[in-house]
Motif scaffolding. Structure first.
Motif, PDB file in Angstrom:
ATOM      1  N   LEU A  98       0.828  -1.201   0.000  1.00 42.88           N
ATOM      2  CA  LEU A  98       0.000   0.000   0.000  1.00 42.88           C
ATOM      3  C   LEU A  98       0.864   1.253   0.000  1.00 42.88           C
ATOM      4  N   ASP A  99       1.924   1.235   0.802  1.00 42.42           N
ATOM      5  CA  ASP A  99       2.838   2.379   0.851  1.00 42.42           C
ATOM      6  C   ASP A  99       3.507   2.600  -0.505  1.00 42.42           C
ATOM      7  N   GLU A 100       3.860   1.503  -1.153  1.00 37.28           N
ATOM      8  CA  GLU A 100       4.504   1.596  -2.461  1.00 37.28           C
ATOM      9  C   GLU A 100       3.527   2.152  -3.496  1.00 37.28           C
ATOM     10  N   ARG A 101       2.251   1.767  -3.389  1.00 35.50           N
ATOM     11  CA  ARG A 101       1.246   2.270  -4.327  1.00 35.50           C
ATOM     12  C   ARG A 101       1.131   3.787  -4.221  1.00 35.50           C
ATOM     13  N   ILE A 102       1.093   4.297  -3.000  1.00 32.11           N
ATOM     14  CA  ILE A 102       1.018   5.743  -2.788  1.00 32.11           C
ATOM     15  C   ILE A 102       2.263   6.426  -3.336  1.00 32.11           C
ATOM     16  N   LYS A 103       3.407   5.848  -3.040  1.00 30.50           N
ATOM     17  CA  LYS A 103       4.677   6.425  -3.476  1.00 30.50           C
ATOM     18  C   LYS A 103       4.743   6.513  -4.999  1.00 30.50           C
ATOM     19  N   ILE A 104       4.439   5.428  -5.696  1.00 30.59           N
ATOM     20  CA  ILE A 104       4.515   5.408  -7.157  1.00 30.59           C
ATOM     21  C   ILE A 104       3.489   6.352  -7.762  1.00 30.59           C
ATOM     22  N   ASN A 105       2.299   6.375  -7.204  1.00 30.21           N
ATOM     23  CA  ASN A 105       1.260   7.260  -7.729  1.00 30.21           C
ATOM     24  C   ASN A 105       1.701   8.717  -7.645  1.00 30.21           C
ATOM     25  N   ASN A 106       2.270   9.102  -6.505  1.00 31.82           N
ATOM     26  CA  ASN A 106       2.741  10.479  -6.321  1.00 31.82           C
ATOM     27  C   ASN A 106       3.910  10.792  -7.254  1.00 31.82           C
ATOM     28  N   GLN A 107       4.808   9.820  -7.397  1.00 28.94           N
ATOM     29  CA  GLN A 107       5.963  10.029  -8.277  1.00 28.94           C
ATOM     30  C   GLN A 107       5.522  10.197  -9.730  1.00 28.94           C
TER      31      GLN A 107
END
Length: 274
Positions: A98-107
């Motif tokens: 979930l944390d990675e999903r947020i990170k990639i989406n923001n990037q």
């Protein structure tokens, strides 16, 4: 009240969340409810509140499903309603995903706004294990098939019944971090239409509910992903379990006697056509 009077209704994954809410609404409308879940303790507690029955069932295991339906046929003699609700979200105990999903989406958003190019990627499918894929398909698609097959062995005897399968908006839109979940839900919608055509001659209706994002235990772990979802939903909020439960009551009742092969999708506008 009494829209489901004298009906026998079985709900898989009925111990909590959407399943428990559907069971409660069915009970309020006069149905006798059967709660099936792998968490038998919670299933029994839910059933006790509704003067119902609870059974341990692993929907991904055909033997487990068969054993329960045999017991139900012996005890109740008939079955009027089946709700194939049991499921997982694939992120259980995986906050890192979930944390990675947020990170990639923001990037991706930042990269595209600054350069017009995207250099960061989700790469979920290429890194997905056999176990993750098989578990998701087994619980959702196999489970829906196993339970439907056994329910029909009872319903076919009286040529009457209502089967409600739980789809999802992601079965139509797809999800960039949930290829296995999206695939399972899309398959369930196809299975719904196929069985609806097959069973119409027996007066057994088969429909699906494709919820948008609903506030449940399953979505409670989504964290900041909720903000992304709400921003992309016209009504700017998650739904409540009652939004799905009332849809299930309608599809199970005689009010929907001319409805089969359809998908109801309470989703706040997340998808405008299902």
């Amino acid at each position: 009240m009494n829209r489901l009077k004298n009906k026998i209704a079985l709900i898989t994954g009925g111990a909590k969340g959407l399943g428990a809410s559907i069971a409660q609404h069915f009970f309020n409308e006069g149905a006798e409810v059967i709660i099936c879940d792998i968490n038998i303790d919670k299933a029994q507690k839910t059933a006790n509140k509704l003067n119902g029955n609870a059974y341990y069932m692993d929907v991904s295991n055909s033997s487990s499903v068969q054993n329960v339906f045999r017991k139900i046929e012996t005890k109740f003699k008939h079955l009027d309603i089946l709700v194939n609700n049991a499921g997982i979200n694939g992120f259980e105990k995986r906050q890192d995903l979930l944390d990675e999903r947020i990170k990639i989406n923001n990037q991706q958003s930042k990269e595209f706004s600054e350069t017009g190019k995207i250099e960061s990627h989700f790469d979920v499918t290429v890194n997905m294990s056999d176990e993750e894929w098989i578990t998701m398909i087994s619980i959702y698609l196999n489970g829906t098939f196993f339970c439907t097959r056994e329910a029909l062995k009872i319903m076919n005897n009286i040529n009457k019944g209502s089967i409600i399968n739980m789809g999802s908006v992601l079965g139509t839109t797809g999800g960039p971090s949930s290829p296995h979940y999206s695939a399972a839900k899309a398959a369930i919608l196809g299975f719904t239409r196929a069985t609806a055509r097959e069973l119409a001659s027996r007066n057994i209706r088969v429909n699906a509910i494709a919820p948008g994002y609903i506030d449940t235990d399953m979505t409670s772990s989504l964290g900041d992903v909720k903000k992304i979802v709400k921003s992309g939903t016209p009504m700017k909020k998650f739904g409540e379990v009652e939004d799905i439960s009332w849809a299930a009551v309608y599809l199970a009742s005689e009010e929907a006697k001319f409805v089969t092969g359809q998908t109801l999708s309470p989703n706040g506008g997340f998808v405008m056509s299902q």
